[in-house]
Structure formats: structure tokens, C-alpha cells
Design a protein around this motif. Sequence first.
Motif, PDB file in Angstrom:
ATOM      1  N   SER A   2     -18.190  26.027  92.298  1.00  0.00           N
ATOM      2  CA  SER A   2     -18.069  27.195  91.431  1.00  0.00           C
ATOM      3  C   SER A   2     -17.137  28.226  92.059  1.00  0.00           C
ATOM      4  N   LEU A   3     -16.832  29.238  91.283  1.00  0.00           N
ATOM      5  CA  LEU A   3     -15.978  30.304  91.782  1.00  0.00           C
ATOM      6  C   LEU A   3     -16.719  31.086  92.860  1.00  0.00           C
ATOM      7  N   SER A  31     -12.588  20.553  91.114  1.00  0.00           N
ATOM      8  CA  SER A  31     -13.738  20.735  90.223  1.00  0.00           C
ATOM      9  C   SER A  31     -13.245  21.258  88.876  1.00  0.00           C
ATOM     10  N   ASP A  32     -14.114  21.219  87.879  1.00  0.00           N
ATOM     11  CA  ASP A  32     -13.747  21.730  86.551  1.00  0.00           C
ATOM     12  C   ASP A  32     -13.326  23.199  86.616  1.00  0.00           C
ATOM     13  N   ASP A  33     -14.065  24.018  87.387  1.00  0.00           N
ATOM     14  CA  ASP A  33     -13.717  25.437  87.522  1.00  0.00           C
ATOM     15  C   ASP A  33     -12.345  25.609  88.169  1.00  0.00           C
ATOM     16  N   GLU A  34     -12.095  24.847  89.230  1.00  0.00           N
ATOM     17  CA  GLU A  34     -10.808  24.933  89.916  1.00  0.00           C
ATOM     18  C   GLU A  34      -9.674  24.485  88.997  1.00  0.00           C
ATOM     19  N   ILE A  51     -10.945  30.690  94.277  1.00  0.00           N
ATOM     20  CA  ILE A  51     -11.564  29.509  93.684  1.00  0.00           C
ATOM     21  C   ILE A  51     -11.999  28.490  94.718  1.00  0.00           C
TER      22      ILE A  51
END
Length: 71
Positions: A2-3, A31-34, A51
Motif C-alpha cells: 500500500s501507499l 503492486s496494484d497501488d504502485e 509509493i
Amino acid sequence: MSLRDTGRRVRLRRTGRIPSDAGVRHYDELSDDEQGVVRELAGEPWTAPEIGELDDGDVVKFTDYYLIRSR
């Protein structure tokens, strides 16, 4: 991943040179967030919250090579 809430901001800058000490990650390893932040910032003069595990000086291979700048 996560962030992180570190108060630091990141910017991506297209680069043709990869420093010998830079960590290089491919977009599909993120990751999806990154991935979302990389898509948003690639080629744009914007910043986003720091990130995941990407640090200042790291490089991401997306549509080009992008150098992570964090402060």
C-alpha cells in the motif's frame, strides 16, 4: 503493498541512463497501488505520495524507463 504515509512525494522522470546503483523494477512486478501511481505520473509533471518499496533513485520500466525522485 500500500501507499506509505511518510509525508514524502514522488515524481517520475523519463530517463535514458540507468545509474549502476539503481534498483530496476518492471511495471508488472509492482503492486496494484504502485502501478496506478506509475500510470498516473509517467510523463506528467505531477507528484504523488511516496509509493510502496520504490525509493529515490530507483528506476521503473514502463513505456520507457522512469527514474523515481522522492522528497
